[in-house]
Design a protein around this motif. Sequence first.
Motif, short mmCIF file in Angstrom:
data_model
loop_
_atom_site.label_atom_id
_atom_site.label_comp_id
_atom_site.label_asym_id
_atom_site.label_seq_id
_atom_site.Cartn_x
_atom_site.Cartn_y
_atom_site.Cartn_z
N HIS A 117 0.86 -1.19 0.00
CA HIS A 117 0.00 0.00 0.00
C HIS A 117 0.90 1.24 0.00
O HIS A 117 1.88 1.31 0.76
N ARG A 144 0.16 -3.52 4.39
CA ARG A 144 -0.90 -4.02 3.52
C ARG A 144 -0.35 -4.31 2.13
O ARG A 144 0.44 -3.54 1.60
N ARG A 146 -1.53 -5.38 -1.89
CA ARG A 146 -2.66 -5.29 -2.80
C ARG A 146 -3.07 -6.67 -3.32
O ARG A 146 -2.27 -7.42 -3.87
N HIS A 147 -4.33 -7.00 -3.12
CA HIS A 147 -4.92 -8.22 -3.64
C HIS A 147 -5.20 -8.02 -5.13
O HIS A 147 -5.38 -6.89 -5.60
N GLN A 149 -7.80 -8.40 -6.69
CA GLN A 149 -9.10 -7.76 -6.90
C GLN A 149 -9.11 -6.28 -6.49
O GLN A 149 -10.14 -5.63 -6.55
N GLY A 150 -7.96 -5.76 -6.07
CA GLY A 150 -7.84 -4.33 -5.82
C GLY A 150 -7.87 -3.91 -4.36
O GLY A 150 -7.42 -2.83 -4.03
N TYR A 151 -8.40 -4.73 -3.48
CA TYR A 151 -8.39 -4.36 -2.06
C TYR A 151 -7.05 -4.76 -1.44
O TYR A 151 -6.22 -5.41 -2.08
N TYR A 152 -6.82 -4.32 -0.20
CA TYR A 152 -5.54 -4.58 0.45
C TYR A 152 -5.70 -5.61 1.57
O TYR A 152 -6.66 -5.57 2.33
N THR A 180 -6.22 -10.64 8.09
CA THR A 180 -7.58 -10.18 7.85
C THR A 180 -8.54 -10.61 8.94
O THR A 180 -9.22 -9.77 9.54
#
Length: 191
Positions: A117, A144, A146-147, A149-152, A180
């Motif tokens: 991130h 964090r 980055r996944h 799919q765009g989230y962290y 998480t």
Amino acid sequence: YCECIELGKPLAYEETVEINGETSWWYTTLTPLRNQENQIDRIIGTSLNIKEVKITQNHLKRLQERMTLVLKGSDDGWWDWDLEQEDYYYSPRWWEMLGYIQENLDLNPSLWRELIHPEDREFVDQTLSQTLETDRESYQVEFRLRHQQGYYVPVRSRGYIQRDQNQVPIRISGADSDLTSWKQKEFQLQN
């Protein structure tokens, strides 16, 4: 010998020999020699006792099997960074944790940093630099990644530093744990 003569070509093979209840392994090569009429009239052979090689191979195989089981049994994403060779390894779980397929990303020196991130990069860089510049053997840092799919994904990264005889860092190996569910439980307890 017959096969070497019939084919007229060199032959190499391994065999296991049991002598007085003790097993040994031999690597044998046979080479046919031809006379002036181009007929095979002799065979030269060598045999080498490769018992120590076989014992070492079996030991390495067991170690690899153990490591594979440890990696599968862990929920962490394991990684290894050879600083001298600029060689990187990320375990299948590391890729899975972030939703990526390994073939979809280029394994380059900046991959890991690119996934951090933007707000966490400076802190992670400082932590890693301070560890490498001191004689510390390890570090731990939360940030964090980055996944796909765009989230962290919040992770705790733990790394161990290997140094050469001059204390110069040559390799970093470690694991990233997905935080998480832990972060969600922490949030629920606070509210």
